[in-house]
Scaffold this motif. Structure first.
Motif, PDB file in Angstrom:
ATOM      1  N   SER A  77     -73.643   5.723 -31.558  1.00  0.00           N
ATOM      2  CA  SER A  77     -74.583   4.548 -31.738  1.00  0.00           C
ATOM      3  C   SER A  77     -74.858   4.348 -33.243  1.00  0.00           C
ATOM      4  CB  SER A  77     -75.968   4.975 -30.937  1.00  0.00           C
ATOM      5  OG  SER A  77     -76.874   3.939 -31.289  1.00  0.00           O
ATOM      6  N   SER A 107     -78.224   2.424 -28.547  1.00  0.00           N
ATOM      7  CA  SER A 107     -78.689   1.249 -28.814  1.00  0.00           C
ATOM      8  C   SER A 107     -77.978   0.168 -28.709  1.00  0.00           C
ATOM      9  CB  SER A 107     -79.536   1.446 -30.361  1.00  0.00           C
ATOM     10  OG  SER A 107     -80.026   0.540 -30.799  1.00  0.00           O
ATOM     11  N   ASP A 121     -83.396  -7.969 -28.952  1.00  0.00           N
ATOM     12  CA  ASP A 121     -83.606  -6.973 -29.638  1.00  0.00           C
ATOM     13  C   ASP A 121     -82.989  -6.968 -31.101  1.00  0.00           C
ATOM     14  OD1 ASP A 121     -83.876  -4.076 -29.795  1.00  0.00           O
ATOM     15  OD2 ASP A 121     -81.720  -3.672 -30.015  1.00  0.00           O
ATOM     16  N   GLU A 167     -81.947  -4.136 -25.862  1.00  0.00           N
ATOM     17  CA  GLU A 167     -82.937  -2.813 -26.038  1.00  0.00           C
ATOM     18  C   GLU A 167     -82.360  -2.143 -24.887  1.00  0.00           C
ATOM     19  OE1 GLU A 167     -84.860   0.365 -26.039  1.00  0.00           O
ATOM     20  OE2 GLU A 167     -84.872  -0.826 -27.815  1.00  0.00           O
ATOM     21  N   SER A 168     -81.707  -0.991 -25.434  1.00  0.00           N
ATOM     22  CA  SER A 168     -81.144   0.133 -24.413  1.00  0.00           C
ATOM     23  C   SER A 168     -82.027   0.546 -23.349  1.00  0.00           C
ATOM     24  CB  SER A 168     -80.416   1.148 -25.123  1.00  0.00           C
ATOM     25  OG  SER A 168     -81.291   1.987 -25.549  1.00  0.00           O
ATOM     26  N   THR A 189     -79.891   6.872 -24.529  1.00  0.00           N
ATOM     27  CA  THR A 189     -79.546   7.155 -25.809  1.00  0.00           C
ATOM     28  C   THR A 189     -78.276   7.923 -25.701  1.00  0.00           C
ATOM     29  OG1 THR A 189     -81.952   7.708 -26.282  1.00  0.00           O
ATOM     30  CG2 THR A 189     -80.288   9.019 -27.708  1.00  0.00           C
ATOM     31  N   CYS A 211     -88.379   4.534 -33.785  1.00  0.00           N
ATOM     32  CA  CYS A 211     -87.072   4.341 -34.380  1.00  0.00           C
ATOM     33  C   CYS A 211     -86.928   3.533 -35.520  1.00  0.00           C
ATOM     34  CB  CYS A 211     -86.075   3.673 -33.350  1.00  0.00           C
ATOM     35  SG  CYS A 211     -85.517   5.030 -31.736  1.00  0.00           S
TER      36      CYS A 211
END
Length: 590
Positions: A27, A64, A207, A296-297, A398, A520
């Motif tokens: 990521s 992400s 996002d 947005e994951s 994640t 984050c």
């Protein structure tokens, strides 16, 4: 003679450099410093290395959706890889390069070689990419090679994609330059994905409003200058600062001002002031079968898995391009057949498990799945609630590239008997043991000391029911004076919690409430300068914090976080439900 590997050219170009190889997805957001190119994901095998100027070979991205923004930032500030070599096509990484081409006239080649050829790259010292060809060398070649000019993309050629009359009008510029460029990008990505048609979408969640550096603000402001207006109801993800209180919180204006301006730019395009990474908590959350475009994951995984809405894991910037056109490629999880499980996961009985089991399971299962959608059995008897599924999904997103999961007897589509029929014969199966979970527990618990100075809650943003639980845990107690307990949440949920009377107990306890942004994006001074380690109940933040804020992490349940907030200490031992599987060892070796 060099070894030659041929593949599929995703972005044309030529480049060469030392080969930086890893067989683990990366990521870029939270994994690579956009200002330097250093890999900061402390759980990744490339941790500490620099991607700048090297041919980066990874299976693809994970985690992400903001990886595309980091890629664009790296290209803009000359810290990008020389080229990308992927095992499988990756929309997040490719989109970042594509947007850098359209908006800044800079690029790098992206080549997909397939898993079998990718596995042969391990240990190769030097690589040269030229279009669809990858040449491997034992050392930097001594030849007069120069990179060639990349072939320009024909953005007006629709290929096999069927366009409506309005699609063609957008492409021709009849609705303004912003919509025209957005449609060009949508169609380029659709062709790379193999889509045959576009569909209407009912809403978008953006996002790309996270500030990753100057390029992210220039991108949004240029769209505003071109007259950009969203065509569907659009919400905004958490931004990089609490827009109303960043000065009060001590945030450096060098971050606070552009990060706040970035949020304003997206609102100028017509997006709603929501500023939350949990849009599924808003009154606008989509319903079963609704076609949406979310980035947005954690939100993507929740929308697909829990709500049963339909969205891809959209990269930053493709999200706003689709919102500006109202049209998305009909591909992936937008299609019923692409939502079917591809891997079975069997969870063992976990008697007495507390709420930390869900982020822990999500983190572990995500690492097993890669990009495959899992069917998870064994959790029905645990009766997970929506907060448990939120925590599971965030940790799952994640470590996984998959856009959704199914939990037998729990999630919306897993209740369909047609989906589960024949799974045991058709799909590979992995059984998780308690010892596996203990290993992941230790991976998340990176702190070596027992002192706790910071408790980080709300990643993803707190829900109303989480506020209620926390208020009950804090009732008639007060935190240790040397401990900061901070909660991030959306403005809408904060007002709901205030109306429900939950904030009085939290304020008496000494909690700090932060809206608009999320962990984050938060650093010093919200995280105290002298804080050596922090504590969280978020599997997602436990993974990212060591790289993002340079602190080791204590991970545990919400109740354990409150206890440590009161004592200022942490035992370092696994919880009681995992302890039978843990050998006795000193706390500073956990």
């Amino acid at each position: 003679m060099p070894g030659i590997v041929n593949g599929r050219c995703l972005i044309d170009g030529s480049a060469q450099g030392a080969l930086l190889f890893a067989d683990t997805g990366l990521s870029l957001w939270g994994g690579v410093d956009p200002s330097s190119g250093e890999v900061i994901d402390r759980h990744h095998p490339l941790s500490g290395q620099s991607v700048a100027g090297r041919v980066l070979a990874i299976p693809g991205s994970r985690g992400s959706c903001t990886g595309s923004s980091v890629m664009m930032e790296l290209i803009s500030n000359a810290h990008a890889p020389a080229a990308l070599v992927l095992a499988e096509p990756d929309e997040i990484l490719t989109l970042g390069v594509m947007v850098a081409q359209h908006f800044f006239g800079r690029s790098l080649p992206v080549l997909c070689v397939g898993q079998h050829a990718f596995d042969t790259l391990r240990g190769q010292p030097w690589a040269r990419v030229d279009g669809a060809s990858l040449s491997l060398y034992s050392q930097a070649p001594d030849d007069p090679w120069l990179p060639r000019e990349a072939e320009s993309e024909n953005d007006t050629a629709d290929g096999a994609i069927e366009l409506s009359r309005r699609d063609q009008e957008l492409l021709d510029g009849a609705h303004g330059k912003a919509a025209q460029v957005a449609m060009q990008i949508v169609l380029r990505m659709a062709r790379l994905q193999g889509a045959r048609e576009l569909i209407d979408i009912t809403q978008a969640h953006i996002d790309g409003c996270i500030y990753t550096g100057p390029a992210s603000l220039r991108f949004a402001e240029r769209l505003v200058q071109w007259g950009a207006r969203v065509q569907v109801p659009t919400t905004l993800n958490a931004i990089s600062v609490d827009q109303r209180r960043w000065r009060e919180l001590g945030i450096d204006p060098a971050l606070g001002e552009p990060a706040s301006a970035l949020g304003d730019a997206y609102m100028a395009m017509g997006a709603r002031l929501s500023f939350t990474c949990a849009p599924y908590l808003l009154d606008s959350a989509p319903g079963l079968g609704e076609q949406v475009v979310w980035a947005e994951s954690n939100a993507v995984v929740y929308a697909n898995s829990v709500l049963g809405a339909r969205t891809l894991k959209y990269p930053d910037y493709l999200d706003i391009c689709i919102a500006l056109t109202g049209r998305a490629p009909l591909i992936g999880c937008h299609l019923p057949e692409r939502r079917r499980p591809q891997l079975q996961i069997q969870v063992p009985p976990l008697a007495g498990a507390d709420d930390s089991v869900y982020p822990l399971l999500g983190y572990h299962i995500g690492g097993l799945c890669g990009s495959r959608i899992p069917w998870i059995s064994g959790l029905h008897q645990q009766h997970p609630d929506l907060d448990d599924l939120k925590a599971f999904g965030a940790a799952f997103a994640t470590t996984s590239a998959a856009p959704m999961f199914h939990i037998a007897g729990v999630t919306s589509e897993a209740l369909d008997p047609d989906l589960s029929s024949g799974l045991s014969e058709a799909l590979p199966c992995v059984s998780i043991t308690p010892q596996d979970l203990l290993a992941s527990w230790k991976e998340l618990n990176t702190a070596r000391d027992t002192q706790v100075r910071m408790i980080s809650l709300g990643n993803p943003h707190f829900s109303l029911s989480e506020f209620a639980r926390l208020a009950a845990l804090c009732q008639a107690r007060r935190k240790h004076p040397d401990v900061v307990l901070a909660i991030t949440c959306g403005r809408a949920v904060l007002e709901q919690a205030r109306a429900a009377g939950h904030l009085a107990a939290l304020e008496a306890f000494g909690a700090t409430l932060i809206t608009d942004t999320c962990w984050c994006m938060l650093g010093e001074p919200v995280v105290p300068v002298d804080c050596r380690s922090l504590m969280t109940n978020s599997g997602k933040y436990a993974h990212y914090a060591p790289g993002l804020v340079g602190r080791r992490v204590h991970f545990d349940s919400l109740g354990a976080c409150v206890d440590s907030a009161c004592s200022g200490t942490r035992s370092g031992r696994p919880p009681a439900w995992l302890s039978p599987f843990s050998p006795a060892e000193p706390a500073d070796h956990v």
